[in-house]
Design a protein around this motif. Structure first.
Motif, PDB file in Angstrom:
ATOM      1  N   TYR A  44      -7.170  39.997  18.610  1.00 46.17           N
ATOM      2  CA  TYR A  44      -8.002  40.987  18.141  1.00 46.17           C
ATOM      3  C   TYR A  44      -9.224  41.329  18.791  1.00 46.17           C
ATOM      4  O   TYR A  44      -9.655  42.543  18.803  1.00 46.17           O
ATOM      5  N   ASP A  49      -7.344  42.854  23.038  1.00 46.88           N
ATOM      6  CA  ASP A  49      -6.692  43.467  22.198  1.00 46.88           C
ATOM      7  C   ASP A  49      -5.839  44.812  22.658  1.00 46.88           C
ATOM      8  O   ASP A  49      -5.896  45.765  22.459  1.00 46.88           O
ATOM      9  N   LEU A 129      -4.613  47.554  20.281  1.00 50.19           N
ATOM     10  CA  LEU A 129      -4.995  46.902  18.826  1.00 50.19           C
ATOM     11  C   LEU A 129      -6.001  47.344  18.333  1.00 50.19           C
ATOM     12  O   LEU A 129      -7.050  46.445  18.280  1.00 50.19           O
ATOM     13  N   GLN A 130      -6.369  48.631  18.116  1.00 52.51           N
ATOM     14  CA  GLN A 130      -7.477  49.169  17.581  1.00 52.51           C
ATOM     15  C   GLN A 130      -7.341  50.119  16.565  1.00 52.51           C
ATOM     16  O   GLN A 130      -6.422  50.838  16.377  1.00 52.51           O
ATOM     17  N   ALA A 157      -3.030  44.943  11.358  1.00 54.51           N
ATOM     18  CA  ALA A 157      -4.237  44.213  11.118  1.00 54.51           C
ATOM     19  C   ALA A 157      -3.882  42.840  10.529  1.00 54.51           C
ATOM     20  O   ALA A 157      -2.933  42.781   9.796  1.00 54.51           O
ATOM     21  N   LEU A 206      -2.927  35.567  15.527  1.00 53.79           N
ATOM     22  CA  LEU A 206      -3.017  36.841  14.739  1.00 53.79           C
ATOM     23  C   LEU A 206      -3.415  36.674  13.136  1.00 53.79           C
ATOM     24  O   LEU A 206      -3.276  37.560  12.318  1.00 53.79           O
TER      25      LEU A 206
END
Length: 208
Positions: A44, A49, A129-130, A157, A206
């Motif tokens: 993350y 990410d 991954l935002q 998330a 994760l």
């Protein structure tokens, strides 16, 4: 664009956890027919990410050795020499030295091939991954290479999971499963009449 920065094995493993585009960015290997593919092991934290899948080109002998172990169901991970992850994010083609481990290089994996020269030949998948939301189900993107078909879990998330599944045929639509547990997906797919083989599942990196 050759990359020739040298680092020790211990440096590689430490750099993977550091937060710099320039470092050693680990990957898991899998196969599409006679083609070797690499999936970046995402975190993350920036700059790791990104979900990224690339087609690799290895020297003939090493390529056949890697394919043989992958076809035998062994997990192989790749640890390149230090490079700028933006090269992969931007879809560049470049050459680099790398090590291949039997098992996960951070979890007791055994160094198998050291300092082989390979090419990151073609970007096949890219997803940042935002601005992620908490998942209520598991969503998968579908991609095909060399008549091989794969599902790649869209990491959500935390807590979430990184998963690669191989299918005998391409599904007609993107796949969504009523679970947030990666260990449950094969049974749910089977109940839908979809036969899948799990190539990779990661939850620990994760979890938070």
């Amino acid at each position: 664009m050759p990359i020739s920065l040298i680092a020790t094995e211990q440096d590689h493993q430490q750099d993977h956890k550091q937060h710099s585009y320039m470092g050693s960015h680990g990957m898991v290997l899998f196969a599409a027919g006679d083609t070797v593919l690499a999936s970046h092991l995402p975190l993350y934290r920036a700059p790791h990410d990104y979900q990224l899948v690339y087609q690799l080109a290895l020297p003939a002998a090493e390529q056949q050795a890697v394919l043989a172990l992958l076809r035998d169901g062994q997990q192989l991970t790749l640890l390149p020499q230090n490079f700028d992850l933006r090269l992969l994010i931007e879809g560049k083609t470049f050459d680099i030295g790398a090590a291949v481990y039997q098992g996960h290089f951070e979890r007791g994996g055994r160094l198998w091939l050291d300092n082989i020269q390979l090419t990151f030949a073609r970007q096949l998948y890219r997803r940042p991954l935002q601005q992620l939301s908490v998942a209520t189900n598991a969503r998968y993107d579908v991609f095909s290479v060399a008549n091989s078909h794969f599902l790649l879990h869209r990491i959500a998330a935390a807590p979430s999971f990184d998963q690669i599944l191989q299918l005998p045929e391409l599904p007609a639509t993107p796949v969504t499963l009523a679970t947030t547990d990666g260990a449950a997906t094969l049974q749910l797919l089977k109940a839908m009449g979809i036969s899948a083989t799990q190539l990779y599942l990661e939850t620990a990196d994760l979890s938070q």
